[in-house]
Each structure stands twice: as structure tokens, then as C-alpha cells.
Design an enzyme around this catalytic site. Structure first.
Site, PDB file in Angstrom:
ATOM      1  N   TYR A  73       0.824  -1.209   0.000  1.00  0.00           N
ATOM      2  CA  TYR A  73       0.000   0.000   0.000  1.00  0.00           C
ATOM      3  C   TYR A  73       0.860   1.263   0.000  1.00  0.00           C
ATOM      4  CZ  TYR A  73      -3.984   3.023   0.713  1.00  0.00           C
ATOM      5  OH  TYR A  73      -4.947   3.983   0.543  1.00  0.00           O
ATOM      6  N   PHE A 125      -5.711  22.605 -24.192  1.00  0.00           N
ATOM      7  CA  PHE A 125      -6.062  21.196 -24.352  1.00  0.00           C
ATOM      8  C   PHE A 125      -7.347  20.968 -23.570  1.00  0.00           C
ATOM      9  CE2 PHE A 125      -6.155  16.680 -23.439  1.00  0.00           C
ATOM     10  CZ  PHE A 125      -6.070  16.201 -24.728  1.00  0.00           C
ATOM     11  N   THR A 126      -8.177  20.064 -24.058  1.00  0.00           N
ATOM     12  CA  THR A 126      -9.532  19.902 -23.525  1.00  0.00           C
ATOM     13  C   THR A 126      -9.564  19.736 -21.999  1.00  0.00           C
ATOM     14  OG1 THR A 126      -9.342  17.568 -24.069  1.00  0.00           O
ATOM     15  CG2 THR A 126     -10.472  18.973 -25.665  1.00  0.00           C
ATOM     16  N   ASP A 216       2.995  20.942 -19.865  1.00  0.00           N
ATOM     17  CA  ASP A 216       2.199  19.756 -20.154  1.00  0.00           C
ATOM     18  C   ASP A 216       3.145  18.876 -20.959  1.00  0.00           C
ATOM     19  OD1 ASP A 216       0.668  17.756 -21.205  1.00  0.00           O
ATOM     20  OD2 ASP A 216      -1.054  19.027 -21.648  1.00  0.00           O
ATOM     21  N   LYS A 259       0.800   8.523 -23.114  1.00  0.00           N
ATOM     22  CA  LYS A 259       1.361   8.976 -24.386  1.00  0.00           C
ATOM     23  C   LYS A 259       2.855   8.631 -24.393  1.00  0.00           C
ATOM     24  CE  LYS A 259      -2.733  10.986 -24.269  1.00  0.00           C
ATOM     25  NZ  LYS A 259      -2.921  12.377 -23.920  1.00  0.00           N
ATOM     26  N   ARG A 383     -11.518  17.175 -33.867  1.00  0.00           N
ATOM     27  CA  ARG A 383     -10.857  18.184 -33.052  1.00  0.00           C
ATOM     28  C   ARG A 383     -11.207  19.524 -33.685  1.00  0.00           C
ATOM     29  NH1 ARG A 383      -8.658  15.933 -28.106  1.00  0.00           N
ATOM     30  NH2 ARG A 383     -10.897  15.842 -27.999  1.00  0.00           N
ATOM     31  N   PHE A 450     -17.483  16.555 -26.391  1.00  0.00           N
ATOM     32  CA  PHE A 450     -17.105  15.701 -27.531  1.00  0.00           C
ATOM     33  C   PHE A 450     -17.119  14.223 -27.187  1.00  0.00           C
ATOM     34  CE2 PHE A 450     -12.865  14.857 -25.923  1.00  0.00           C
ATOM     35  CZ  PHE A 450     -12.645  15.936 -25.082  1.00  0.00           C
TER      36      PHE A 450
END
Ligand SMILES: *Cc1c(COP(=O)(O)O)cnc(C)c1O
Length: 478
Positions: A73, A125-126, A216, A259, A383, A450
Site C-alpha cells: 500500500y 487542451f480539452t 504539459d 502517451k 478536433r 465531444f
């Protein structure tokens, strides 16, 4: 094959069969999905280019690491390994794992933003902007103007416009800007990179004013590749060294491991500031889990640590970028409008030009994505105006200049032959583009619409529309 498209730097050990469908089946599936490719099931898709997020093929080395998961844990050995690797390759002092990128965005936004603040970024970015707005900030776009034009060919089209940033600082004051969010690369601009010189300039402007620079970092390895390729002073540096230098111009980052860390799930938040780390450690317990696992299993952290090590291999990233170019080169040769130059993770069809007879309020990119699926079983993503959402004050659609369909290449998953199929489908669709009609939105969720919005094709209504076979009829007889 032309030598500029290198053959795969890996060989296949496990295969996953993919579903084959008929046009009649696809018509039924896309209708059931409300013409939203997000609502299709993967078994209904032949080549799935919806996203490169979490769709990566892991290596044998990563799978082996999964068996070494320490599921304690607290203080798992895999967390210690991940921490070591992040410190070594990214250079930040503190790391907090999160279940994925938006988990880190949630923490950062809650910790740093006060209502009424401004968060500048090189295009939105969304999920990133959604978390900033949820915490009361106004997002301000400070990307160079050229990024909003799909046809301008620039080596670093993701760059921050330093004058725009300076203007915002002058207008609202540095104390109203908790941090500048710099995306490397810029997903919604088409995967466009930011130069090392620009990262250095942003840092030089912000540091003396006490404004943090948070990257980011989701696509940072792709960005490092472009710096190596295009910035003369970095030609001879390794991807690994470039990455580390990039990160030295930030105070921290959010990361979607799905990514550029080559995993199916995971992410993290990094920072150098001890006090911010302390507060983040307290908050992560509420939303993700203990600071030493943040919503991830030990095995997930091990896979991510190994993925980070693999991601800086030149042959891996060279092949990835070449796959994007291979697809793009075929489309360009057929005269199909795409975003130029081609970025690091996808080829973006310019739906505004592809379907230039469909007004933006009839969702040309959403329409094109649905039609591409119907044509070929290739799944892509809108997009454009749907992804951009609505202005939170006026309730009006944001109307982005870029109205795009993203053909996203998953990492290490498809071959050049698959990309040939995708190119052919785009060409077939382009040949009959004038038959395609726009759509109307029949269901709109409140946040990040979206993902789950539903659409219906428009039926020809007015005399000004050409009487040619309406899309609905075309679909139903298909
Ligand atoms: C995917 C992505 C995110 C969000 O990450 P998730 O892991 O999907 O939550 C943030 N920024 C960029 C640029 C991304 O591509």
C-alpha cells in the site's frame, strides 16, 4: 520503401486479431453511436486511430516488469524505481503518480489557481482547460498566431508568443498568473513542437516575476525529436539530453504516461518546489491515493518507469515520427488538405477545406470522422468546434479556426500497410466529398461534450441546397 521511412525497430511477438466489418454493419454501428466515433466499440473498428492515448503496445521488457509489481500500500519498490527514473530523465525533484494526465491537472489546478486568475497556455487542451476553468481561472491563448493557420509551414509552430505573454502580464499583473502552462508538443495545433530557444525565453521572462512555468509534458519525447531535427544547436545531442534540458526550463509538469511514457494507464505531477509538493501530497490522498501510488498499481508504475527509459531511444521515436510522415505524404500527393507541417503523433485532416460546403455550425469535422468510419472502418477523432465546447460566460460555441479530424497513430501498433489502407479510405472519401452533408447535435453533455455528444445527419431542407442525394438517403441505401 523509401529510406526516409525506416522499417520497424521491433519485431512482433504477440498478435491481436482485428475485427472486419461490412458497410451495412458500420452504418448500423455509427447510427447507434450517434455519429460520434467516441461512442463506437473497438470491436466495430478495423483500424483504430481514435487516439494514441493508452493504446501503446508495451515491450517484452515492460511486460516482464509487470510481473515484478510490488503491491504494497505504501512505499512500493516500483514507486522508488519510477521516482529514480523521472528524476534522472526529466530532472524534477518531486513526483506524484496519478491515474492519468488529468489527475495531475486536477491537482495542479486546485493547488495553484484562485478564482479570477489567468492561466496562459500555448493553445488549450480539452481536459487541461476544463480543470483550469473549474477552479475559476480564465485560459488565455498565447501561442503564435501562425499555429491557428493550418497551412503555414514553420519548424516550431507550437511556440509561445512572448509578446502575448508579456501583454497579459502587463494587463493583469504577475500575481494573477499562478503559472504558465506550456505544452510540448501542442496536441490541438496538430502536434506542433516548441523550440528550446522559446522554452528558454518563457522561463527567462517568468522566473524573475515569480510566475511558475509548468509543462504539459505529455508529448515531450516527440518535442525533443523535433528539436534534434530542426534546431541547429541540438542536432548532435541525444534525445535524452535534449529532454532533460527542455525540462530544466520548467518548475514542474503534468504528464499523461499514456502517451510518451509508453503505457496503457498512468501519469504524474512533478515539481521542484518543496512547499507545493507538501500540499500536493496532502491533496492526492483525496483524489487518487497515497503519494506513493496515486491511483496506480505497483506493476503500472514499473511499466511506466521502463517505458520512460525506452521512450528516449532514437530509433523508436524516429520510426514513430516517420509513420506520421508516411501517411501524410500519401494524402498530400492526393491533394487532400492536412495540417502542415506534420506533427509528432497524428495526421490532421483539415475538415474546413475537405468539406468546404459545410458551415462550421454543422460540424464538418465530426461529419468527416463519421463518414471515414462508414467508408472504411477507420476510427478517427473530431478536433474542432465540438471539442472546443462553449464559452462559459456567453454559452456560445467556441469557434476555433482549426476544424480538424485527427488520425492518431498509436505507438508501435500498426504497420505501414495499415497506413496504406487509411490513405486509400481518405482518397475515396475525398473523391465523393460533395455528396456529404453536415449534422445537427441532438444531445449535448455539460462538460467535455465531444466524448458523449450525439448527432444526426441533416436532411436537405431548403431550396438553396443542391437537390443531390441527401446524406441520409445515401446512408440508408448503402
Ligand atoms: C492526453 C493529454 C492530456 C490528458 O491526459 P490523460 O491521460 O488523457 O488524462 C493532457 N494534455 C495533452 C497534450 C494530452 O495529449
Amino acid at each position: 520503401m523509401h529510406p526516409s521511412y525506416p522499417a520497424e525497430p521491433y519485431k512482433i511477438k504477440v498478435v491481436e486479431p482485428i475485427a472486419m466489418t461490412t458497410r451495412a454493419q458500420r452504418l448500423q454501428y455509427i447510427q447507434e453511436a450517434g455519429y460520434n466515433t467516441f461512442l463506437l466499440n473497438s470491436q466495430q473498428c478495423y483500424i483504430d486511430l481514435l487516439t494514441d492515448s493508452g493504446t501503446t503496445a508495451m515491450s517484452d521488457n515492460q511486460w516482464a516488469g509487470m510481473m515484478l509489481g510490488d503491491e504494497a500500500y505504501a512505499g512500493s519498490k516500483n514507486f522508488i524505481h519510477l521516482q529514480e527514473v523521472v528524476r534522472e530523465y526529466y530532472g524534477f525533484k518531486h513526483i506524484i503518480p496519478t491515474h492519468q494526465g488529468r489527475g495531475a491537472e486536477n491537482l495542479l489546478s486546485r493547488l495553484c489557481i484562485q478564482p479570477g486568475d489567468y492561466v496562459p497556455g500555448n493553445m488549450y487542451f480539452t481536459t487541461t482547460r476544463a480543470h483550469q476553468e473549474l477552479n475559476g481561472a480564465t485560459f488565455v491563448d498565447i501561442i503564435i498566431d501562425e499555429a491557428h493557420d493550418s497551412q503555414i509551414d514553420l519548424p516550431f509552430k507550437g511556440n509561445v508568443d512572448i509578446a502575448k505573454l508579456q501583454k497579459l502580464i502587463d494587463e493583469v499583473g504577475p500575481e494573477r498568473i499562478p503559472y504558465v502552462c506550456v505544452a510540448v508538443t501542442v496536441n490541438l495545433a496538430g502536434g506542433q513542437p516548441v523550440s528550446m530557444a522559446n522554452l528558454r525565453a518563457v522561463h527567462a521572462l517568468c522566473a524573475p516575476l515569480g510566475i511558475k512555468v509548468m509543462f504539459d509534458a505529455t508529448r515531450c519525447v516527440e518535442n525533443a525529436y523535433f528539436i534534434k531535427e530542426r534546431e541547429a544547436t541540438h542536432h548532435h545531442q541525444s534525445i535524452r539530453d535534449i529532454l532533460k534540458e527542455m525540462m530544466s526550463y520548467a518548475d514542474g509538469c503534468t504528464m499523461s504516461g499514456k502517451k510518451d511514457c509508453l503505457v496503457n494507464i498512468g501519469g504524474f505531477l512533478c515539481m521542484n518546489d518543496d512547499e507545493l509538493y507538501q500540499r500536493a501530497s496532502e491533496m492526492v490522498v483525496l483524489f487518487e491515493g497515497m503519494p506513493s501510488y496515486g491511483g496506480l498499481a505497483g506493476r503500472d508504475m514499473e511499466a511506466m518507469a521502463r517505458g520512460i527509459e525506452e521512450s528516449v531511444d532514437y530509433h523508436y521515436i524516429h520510426h514513430r515520427i516517420a509513420q506520421c510522415r508516411y501517411l501524410a505524404d500519401q494524402l498530400v500527393a492526393a491533394g487532400i488538405p492536412i495540417v502542415q507541417p506534420v506533427g509528432g503523433h497524428a495526421v490532421f485532416l483539415d475538415a474546413r477545406q475537405f468539406l468546404d460546403h459545410i458551415p462550421q455550425d454543422e460540424f464538418p469535422a465530426q461529419t468527416l470522422a463519421a463518414q471515414l468510419y462508414l467508408e472504411s472502418g477507420v476510427r478517427s477523432m473530431e478536433r474542432g468546434i465540438v471539442s472546443a465546447g462553449r464559452n462559459k460566460q456567453t454559452g456560445e460555441h467556441h469557434r476555433p479556426k482549426l476544424e480538424l479530424v485527427r488520425l492518431t497513430i498509436p505507438r508501435r501498433v500498426y504497420t505501414y500497410a495499415h497506413l496504406d489502407v487509411v490513405a486509400q479510405a481518405c482518397k475515396d472519401l475525398y473523391a465523393r466529398r460533395h455528396e456529404i452533408r453536415g449534422m445537427k447535435m441532438v444531445y449535448e453533455p455539460k462538460f467535455l461534450r465531444f466524448f458523449t455528444a450525439r448527432f444526426e445527419p441533416l436532411v436537405a431542407q431548403t431550396a438553396s441546397r443542391p437537390a443531390a442525394a441527401p446524406q441520409v438517403a445515401e446512408l440508408e441505401t448503402a
